[in-house]
Design an enzyme around this catalytic site. Structure first.
Site, short mmCIF file in Angstrom:
data_model
loop_
_atom_site.label_atom_id
_atom_site.label_comp_id
_atom_site.label_asym_id
_atom_site.label_seq_id
_atom_site.Cartn_x
_atom_site.Cartn_y
_atom_site.Cartn_z
N SER A 137 0.85 -1.18 -0.10
CA SER A 137 -0.03 -0.01 -0.17
C SER A 137 0.92 1.39 0.15
O SER A 137 1.85 1.36 0.73
CB SER A 137 -1.01 0.06 1.24
OG SER A 137 -1.82 0.99 1.42
N ALA A 138 0.59 2.27 -0.74
CA ALA A 138 1.22 3.33 -0.90
C ALA A 138 0.23 4.56 -0.88
O ALA A 138 -0.92 4.34 -0.66
CB ALA A 138 2.20 3.60 -2.18
N SER A 139 0.76 5.89 -1.18
CA SER A 139 0.23 6.94 -0.95
C SER A 139 -1.00 7.34 -2.03
O SER A 139 -2.14 7.69 -1.74
CB SER A 139 1.14 8.33 -0.83
OG SER A 139 1.81 8.40 -2.06
N ILE A 140 -0.78 6.80 -3.26
CA ILE A 140 -1.68 6.76 -4.53
C ILE A 140 -2.61 5.59 -4.31
O ILE A 140 -3.71 5.84 -4.73
CB ILE A 140 -0.93 7.23 -5.60
CG1 ILE A 140 -0.02 8.40 -5.55
CG2 ILE A 140 -1.90 7.11 -6.84
CD1 ILE A 140 -0.61 9.58 -5.32
N GLN A 142 -2.96 1.09 -3.99
CA GLN A 142 -2.48 -0.34 -3.44
C GLN A 142 -2.63 -1.37 -4.37
O GLN A 142 -3.42 -1.22 -5.23
CB GLN A 142 -3.27 -0.59 -1.89
CG GLN A 142 -4.58 -0.85 -2.20
CD GLN A 142 -5.28 -1.03 -0.84
OE1 GLN A 142 -5.12 -0.11 0.15
NE2 GLN A 142 -6.25 -1.77 -0.77
N VAL A 143 -1.94 -2.65 -3.90
CA VAL A 143 -1.93 -3.67 -5.15
C VAL A 143 -2.42 -5.02 -4.72
O VAL A 143 -1.95 -5.44 -3.45
CB VAL A 143 -0.16 -3.85 -5.41
CG1 VAL A 143 -0.09 -5.06 -6.39
CG2 VAL A 143 0.15 -2.46 -6.16
N LYS A 157 -3.36 -2.89 -9.54
CA LYS A 157 -3.02 -1.62 -8.68
C LYS A 157 -4.42 -0.84 -8.69
O LYS A 157 -4.97 -0.82 -9.71
CB LYS A 157 -1.98 -0.88 -9.17
CG LYS A 157 -1.57 0.22 -8.47
CD LYS A 157 -0.55 1.19 -9.35
CE LYS A 157 0.98 0.58 -9.43
NZ LYS A 157 2.02 1.37 -9.87
N ASP A 292 13.56 4.27 -11.00
CA ASP A 292 13.52 4.02 -9.65
C ASP A 292 13.98 2.69 -9.34
O ASP A 292 12.99 1.97 -8.99
CB ASP A 292 11.81 4.25 -9.27
CG ASP A 292 11.98 4.45 -7.77
OD1 ASP A 292 12.86 4.71 -7.02
OD2 ASP A 292 10.85 4.26 -7.28
#
Length: 561
Positions: A137-140, A142-143, A157, A292
């Site tokens: 899970s991230a700021s924009i 989740q997967v 995603k 990245d």
């Protein structure tokens, strides 16, 4: 009505921001700007972070703490800004690089709702299996892991609910904050906060649209399909949208998991070198690179194939930029600071270099330090940090993609050094620089450059009759105007004005002295009062001449100072 509610949301969010700024000791940021109007008179601030006083932390640490507490949009802004060392001081960049965008996952039911809204079909029809627990899970978004009815394993995603509205609100707020506090940022050494916000806005709005990442994956698969030992997961366009991205599930271990690699019979040292070569190929040969490459995004399969994940951040270089970027490394390898300086100027969007010799001197010191130090010390990280400081010092506004490359190479070097100490990124770059230099001056490239130049000259010659006809027509009609701006003459005008004043005073003093000399010979009789046999007219002339002489002397002394 919607505008009114938006304004109320902005004000409420702005007050939250102000409270957090005050909490972390940025009182001057608020009280010395128009933000002070939004502080309630009786508001009190908690001046502690845990058990430590806020002011026991550095300014840069407190900025990071503020960003962490403000939430995902501000974290994203800081992460984007950390890739612009030509605009931010080095201590601040080091703090911003510590930020993590991990946030708690949102409910599984929300993920299903968003998928069905975006793809216009029930989840059961789209997937044979959909895991309730997200992989990450991230700021924009989740997967989640899932399986198609055809039996293929995929990852899905899903964007967070209402994140777009929140981000747009925060973006408007950030723009207003920067307008109100621009001078404060400049005093901290942040040269152009408006440019940072504009860059961030473009990046974040692209990230909100998963179609951009989908296209990046498709471009990578097409461009690098013939590259051995590189695997790029397959995307599913029919199961993707602006807020949903479905792609092939691939398994492997992190490239830094040396224990697992050796268990598979693979050499970590060879894999680290292979990974670096794959990146250098992307940068110098194709100009289209994954930006990245942290260990979580670089996996290895049991057969030794390297897998790249997460294509939200991708960099591109034009042909000219690749030549100039390679020229920087060639100049360093040849210990030629002038070549490095010229290529850095070619890379820069803007620069304010008044004395290129000073830039060359800084680059010469960089070369000497890197040549003298051992391989373990004189790596990509040191090179990047020193180059960042030089760019910042000379206001070289180098494209963000260049710093994305340097950051990526520094990350790769960190991965390589974890695996074996002899890993040398700078040495690996040299052959690519030499190859690009040979390509730049090859007959094919020179012929293409000459052809392009002659094409532009031909276009200019073809357009000239029309341009001349237009100019003559405006001249006949009296519509031709010239706008001319002359700069740099203020000091000259000031000097001329001072000279004229002193010359005028000198002439006036001389005239008074001549008049007083003549008046001494005149016979005024009893009509003009006298003192010690000298008429008042002569005395007054002497007094005025003396005063003017004193003024002239003071003006002359002031000019010399």
């Amino acid at each position: 009505m919607a505008t009114v509610f938006q304004t109320i949301r902005n004000i409420n969010r702005l007050r939250q921001v102000i409270n957090i700024l005050l909490k972390y000791g940025f009182e001057e940021f608020v009280t010395t700007t128009p933000l002070r109007k939004l502080i309630p008179a009786r508001q009190q601030s908690d001046w502690f972070r845990g058990e430590r006083p806020v002011f026991s932390y550095t300014t840069w640490e407190r900025i990071r703490m503020v960003v962490e507490e403000l939430g995902p949009t501000f974290v994203k802004l800081a992460q984007v800004a950390s890739n612009r060392p030509d605009l931010l001081p080095d201590p601040l960049i080091k703090e911003l690089e510590k930020l993590q965008s991990s946030v708690p996952p949102f409910p599984y039911e929300e993920a299903l709702r968003i998928i069905e809204e975006e793809l216009q079909r029930p989840v059961d029809e789209l997937f044979a299996f959909f895991d309730k627990i997200p992989l990450g899970s991230a700021s924009i978004g989740q997967v989640h892991r899932a399986r198609l009815h055809s039996g293929e394993d995929v990852v899905v995603k899903v964007q967070r609910p209402d994140i777009e509205t929140k981000i747009h609100t925060d973006l408007q707020l950030i723009k207003e904050l920067v307008k109100l506090t621009e001078n404060y940022f400049k005093n901290l050494g942040i040269l152009n906060p408006n440019e940072i916000v504009e860059t961030f806005e473009k990046s974040l709005l692209r990230e909100l649209d998963y179609q951009h990442e989908l296209r990046h994956i498709e471009q990578f698969r097409k461009l690098y399909k013939h590259v051995p030992r590189l695997y790029i997961p397959k995307p599913y366009r029919e199961l993707s949208s602006k807020r949903v991205l479905t792609m092939e599930f691939v398994s492997g271990c992190k490239i830094t998991d040396t224990k697992q690699l050796r268990a598979w019979g693979l050499s970590p040292e060879i894999l680290a070198q292979r990974g670096l070569q794959l990146y250098l190929m992307q940068i110098f040969e194709y100009g289209f690179f994954h930006a990245d490459p942290h260990p979580g995004n670089v996996l290895v399969r049991p057969n030794g194939d390297i897998i790249l994940l997460d294509y939200g951040m991708v960099g591109k270089l034009s042909r000219a930029q690749r030549f100039a970027f390679a020229g920087v490394f060639i100049g360093m390898a040849q210990r030629d600071p002038r070549r490095m300086a010229l290529n850095l100027q070619q890379l820069a969007i803007e620069h304010e270099i008044e004395d290129i010799k000073e830039l060359e001197q800084d680059l010469e010191e960089l070369i000497e330090d890197l040549v003298i130090l051992d391989t373990g010390e004189a790596g990509m990280t040191l090179f990047t940090e020193r180059l960042q400081r030089i760019a910042y010092k000379h206001s070289l506004q180098i494209p963000g993609n260049i710093f994305l490359i340097l950051r990526a190479l520094a990350i790769l070097e960190g991965i390589g050094l974890q695996i074996y100490p002899a890993f040398d990124t700078l040495e690996a770059v040299k052959p690519y620089g030499a190859k690009l230099l040979a390509e730049q001056f090859s007959w094919e490239n020179m012929r293409a450059e000459f052809a392009n130049t002659f094409l532009q000259i031909g276009y200019l010659v073809a357009q000239m009759p029309d341009d001349v006809r237009t100019i003559l027509g405006k001249l006949r009609q009296g519509k031709l105007h010239f706008n001319m701006q002359v700069t740099g003459y203020e000091e000259l005008l000031s000097e001329m004005e001072s000279l004229i004043r002193r010359l005028s005073l000198t002439i006036l003093i001389a005239a008074l002295l001549i008049f007083s000399g003549l008046s001494l010979r005149a016979d005024y009789g009893q009509h003009i009062p006298q003192l010690w046999g000298i008429s008042y007219v002569t005395l007054i002339s002497w007094i005025i001449a003396g005063i003017l002489s004193t003024i002239l002397l003071l003006l002359t002394l002031k000019r010399k100072e």
